[in-house]
Design an enzyme around this catalytic site. Sequence first.
Site: not given
Length: 157
Positions: A28-30, A82, A144
């Site tokens: 996942a992405y910060l 996020e 991604n």
Amino acid sequence: MTEIERKFLVEGDTFKKEATKKLYFVQAYLNTDPDRTIRIRITDDNAFITIKGRSSSNGLSRYEWEKEIDVNEAKELLNLCEDGKIEKYRYLVPKGDHIFEVDEFHGDNEGLVLAEVELGSEEEDFEKPRWIKQEVTGNSAYYNSSLISNPFKNWKS
């Protein structure tokens, strides 16, 4: 460090027979800002934080910094990310002098299969496996970080 890679759609699943390793990824992405994406990734018993810069105009290269972190810390950081996550199996497939990383996506991106090959230079030649289909290098829809906000399940045929 600059990462140079090309990305392709994959046809069929014969790559699985050629794979020397299979890994499960959750990431996942910060931050998904194209100028600086910050990713948290857990794979098997390892975890990483990765920062990537904006891609070059042709999509072949961009800055990448990665550091291994504790798995429990990575799980905590996933809670700060996020919305959305990437779930996939990665198959490592040798071909000639290169290793293709073939990602078979699951969850919201079920049905998408992409192959990447890392290169030493943008001009480097490599042998393409027969299951390689269309090249999508530089198409940000296949990043991604983009698949988080616009998953494959939402795409029209």
